[in-house]
Design a protein around this motif. Structure first.
Motif, mmCIF file in Angstrom:
data_model
loop_
_atom_site.group_PDB
_atom_site.id
_atom_site.type_symbol
_atom_site.label_atom_id
_atom_site.label_comp_id
_atom_site.label_asym_id
_atom_site.label_seq_id
_atom_site.Cartn_x
_atom_site.Cartn_y
_atom_site.Cartn_z
ATOM 1 N N GLY A 180 40.543 42.273 37.928
ATOM 2 C CA GLY A 180 39.104 42.079 37.891
ATOM 3 C C GLY A 180 38.417 43.231 37.182
ATOM 4 N N GLY A 181 37.115 43.073 36.991
ATOM 5 C CA GLY A 181 36.348 44.120 36.336
ATOM 6 C C GLY A 181 35.053 43.596 35.789
ATOM 7 N N LEU A 182 34.459 44.397 34.932
ATOM 8 C CA LEU A 182 33.198 44.043 34.292
ATOM 9 C C LEU A 182 33.485 43.467 32.908
ATOM 10 C CD1 LEU A 182 30.073 44.123 34.122
ATOM 11 C CD2 LEU A 182 30.309 46.471 33.252
ATOM 12 N N VAL A 183 32.900 42.321 32.630
ATOM 13 C CA VAL A 183 33.113 41.669 31.334
ATOM 14 C C VAL A 183 31.788 41.086 30.863
ATOM 15 C CG1 VAL A 183 33.789 39.493 32.410
ATOM 16 C CG2 VAL A 183 34.575 40.020 30.101
ATOM 17 N N GLN A 184 31.609 41.041 29.571
ATOM 18 C CA GLN A 184 30.373 40.485 29.015
ATOM 19 C C GLN A 184 30.428 38.961 29.019
ATOM 20 O OE1 GLN A 184 29.850 42.190 25.113
ATOM 21 N NE2 GLN A 184 28.863 44.013 25.937
ATOM 22 N N PRO A 185 29.279 38.337 29.062
ATOM 23 C CA PRO A 185 29.261 36.865 28.976
ATOM 24 C C PRO A 185 30.011 36.372 27.741
ATOM 25 C CG PRO A 185 27.094 37.692 29.568
ATOM 26 C CD PRO A 185 27.927 38.898 29.237
ATOM 27 N N GLY A 186 30.791 35.341 27.942
ATOM 28 C CA GLY A 186 31.622 34.822 26.870
ATOM 29 C C GLY A 186 32.995 35.447 26.801
ATOM 30 N N GLY A 187 33.205 36.492 27.569
ATOM 31 C CA GLY A 187 34.473 37.204 27.546
ATOM 32 C C GLY A 187 35.538 36.560 28.424
ATOM 33 N N SER A 188 36.678 37.218 28.490
ATOM 34 C CA SER A 188 37.832 36.709 29.225
ATOM 35 C C SER A 188 38.429 37.785 30.120
ATOM 36 C CB SER A 188 38.923 36.237 28.242
ATOM 37 O OG SER A 188 38.467 35.197 27.411
ATOM 38 N N ASN B 7 30.729 33.426 32.418
ATOM 39 C CA ASN B 7 29.275 33.542 32.466
ATOM 40 C C ASN B 7 28.855 34.185 33.781
ATOM 41 O OD1 ASN B 7 28.845 31.349 34.503
ATOM 42 N ND2 ASN B 7 29.743 30.099 32.863
ATOM 43 N N ALA B 8 27.588 34.452 33.897
ATOM 44 C CA ALA B 8 27.088 35.197 35.056
ATOM 45 C C ALA B 8 27.402 34.490 36.371
ATOM 46 C CB ALA B 8 25.596 35.427 34.918
ATOM 47 N N GLU B 9 27.475 33.182 36.338
ATOM 48 C CA GLU B 9 27.751 32.435 37.566
ATOM 49 C C GLU B 9 29.195 32.581 38.026
ATOM 50 O OE1 GLU B 9 24.378 28.922 37.139
ATOM 51 O OE2 GLU B 9 26.500 28.438 36.874
ATOM 52 N N ASP B 10 30.021 33.174 37.202
ATOM 53 C CA ASP B 10 31.401 33.435 37.605
ATOM 54 C C ASP B 10 31.538 34.756 38.343
ATOM 55 O OD1 ASP B 10 32.316 32.074 34.443
ATOM 56 O OD2 ASP B 10 32.541 31.072 36.391
ATOM 57 N N THR B 11 30.472 35.502 38.429
ATOM 58 C CA THR B 11 30.503 36.774 39.151
ATOM 59 C C THR B 11 30.771 36.525 40.621
ATOM 60 O OG1 THR B 11 29.010 37.878 37.599
ATOM 61 C CG2 THR B 11 29.139 38.776 39.839
ATOM 62 N N ALA B 12 31.841 37.125 41.124
ATOM 63 C CA ALA B 12 32.242 36.885 42.507
ATOM 64 C C ALA B 12 33.456 37.741 42.835
ATOM 65 C CB ALA B 12 32.591 35.407 42.709
ATOM 66 N N MET B 13 33.808 37.741 44.112
ATOM 67 C CA MET B 13 35.085 38.285 44.550
ATOM 68 C C MET B 13 36.091 37.133 44.484
ATOM 69 S SD MET B 13 36.655 40.992 45.667
ATOM 70 C CE MET B 13 35.502 42.088 46.498
ATOM 71 N N TYR B 14 37.190 37.379 43.791
ATOM 72 C CA TYR B 14 38.209 36.355 43.614
ATOM 73 C C TYR B 14 39.408 36.667 44.500
ATOM 74 C CZ TYR B 14 35.724 34.307 39.695
ATOM 75 O OH TYR B 14 34.783 33.666 38.916
ATOM 76 N N ARG C 126 43.149 40.240 49.525
ATOM 77 C CA ARG C 126 41.897 40.948 49.773
ATOM 78 C C ARG C 126 40.872 40.753 48.668
ATOM 79 N NH1 ARG C 126 42.997 46.859 52.173
ATOM 80 N NH2 ARG C 126 40.786 46.618 52.601
ATOM 81 N N GLY C 127 41.334 40.357 47.519
ATOM 82 C CA GLY C 127 40.408 40.015 46.459
ATOM 83 C C GLY C 127 40.263 41.067 45.375
ATOM 84 N N THR C 128 39.745 40.609 44.252
ATOM 85 C CA THR C 128 39.412 41.484 43.136
ATOM 86 C C THR C 128 38.048 41.054 42.602
ATOM 87 O OG1 THR C 128 40.206 42.399 41.029
ATOM 88 C CG2 THR C 128 40.646 40.065 41.414
ATOM 89 N N GLN C 129 37.198 42.018 42.336
ATOM 90 C CA GLN C 129 35.828 41.722 41.931
ATOM 91 C C GLN C 129 35.749 41.437 40.438
ATOM 92 O OE1 GLN C 129 32.979 41.440 43.809
ATOM 93 N NE2 GLN C 129 31.880 40.900 41.927
ATOM 94 N N VAL C 130 35.059 40.360 40.116
ATOM 95 C CA VAL C 130 34.761 40.020 38.727
ATOM 96 C C VAL C 130 33.250 40.021 38.559
ATOM 97 C CG1 VAL C 130 34.841 38.195 36.972
ATOM 98 C CG2 VAL C 130 36.856 38.664 38.400
ATOM 99 N N THR C 131 32.787 40.793 37.605
ATOM 100 C CA THR C 131 31.357 40.859 37.315
ATOM 101 C C THR C 131 31.139 40.534 35.850
ATOM 102 O OG1 THR C 131 31.042 42.564 39.012
ATOM 103 C CG2 THR C 131 29.296 42.308 37.367
#
Length: 119
Positions: A9-17, A87-94, A111-116
């Motif tokens: 997980g991590g921080l990614v820009q919209p449209g990214g992977s 996209n922004a709506e994918d921001t969540a703990m996975y 326990r999860g990994t955060q995606v922002t």
């Protein structure tokens, strides 16, 4: 001790992977279904998809079809979630989950990994 450990997980820009990994320890994933759930702040937890022991994928959410792909490497005892066009709506703990028959009935959670997703 049985564990599912997510990473990637991590921080990614919209449209990214991003590619998330779910590594199991203490047991073998080989004959088990493994799924991915996510939970965003102030939203209900939702099941996304699952991969069966035979490698078949079941999608629970239309919003991720065509963008998310699940795969498994039994030799590495790991399941992957490839996420594209984020996209922004994918921001969540996975969370990856043990869902033996892919019936959206998890019996064990990582326990999860955060995606922002943010610019």
């Amino acid at each position: 001790q049985r564990q599912l450990v997510e990473s990637g997980g991590g921080l990614v820009q919209p449209g990214g992977s991003l590619r998330l990994s779910c590594a199991a320890s203490g047991f073998s994933l080989e004959n088990l279904g493994i799924g991915w759930f996510r939970q965003a702040p102030e939203k209900e937890r939702e099941g996304l998809l699952c991969i069966s022991r035979s490698g078949d994928a079941t999608y629970y959410q239309d919003s991720v079809k065509g963008r998310f792909t699940i795969s498994r490497d039994n030799a590495k005892n790991t399941v992957y979630l490839q996420m594209n066009s984020l996209n922004a709506e994918d921001t969540a703990m996975y969370h990856c989950v043990l869902d033996t028959l892919c019936r959206r009935s998890p019996s064990y959670w990582g326990r999860g990994t955060q995606v922002t997703v943010s610019s």
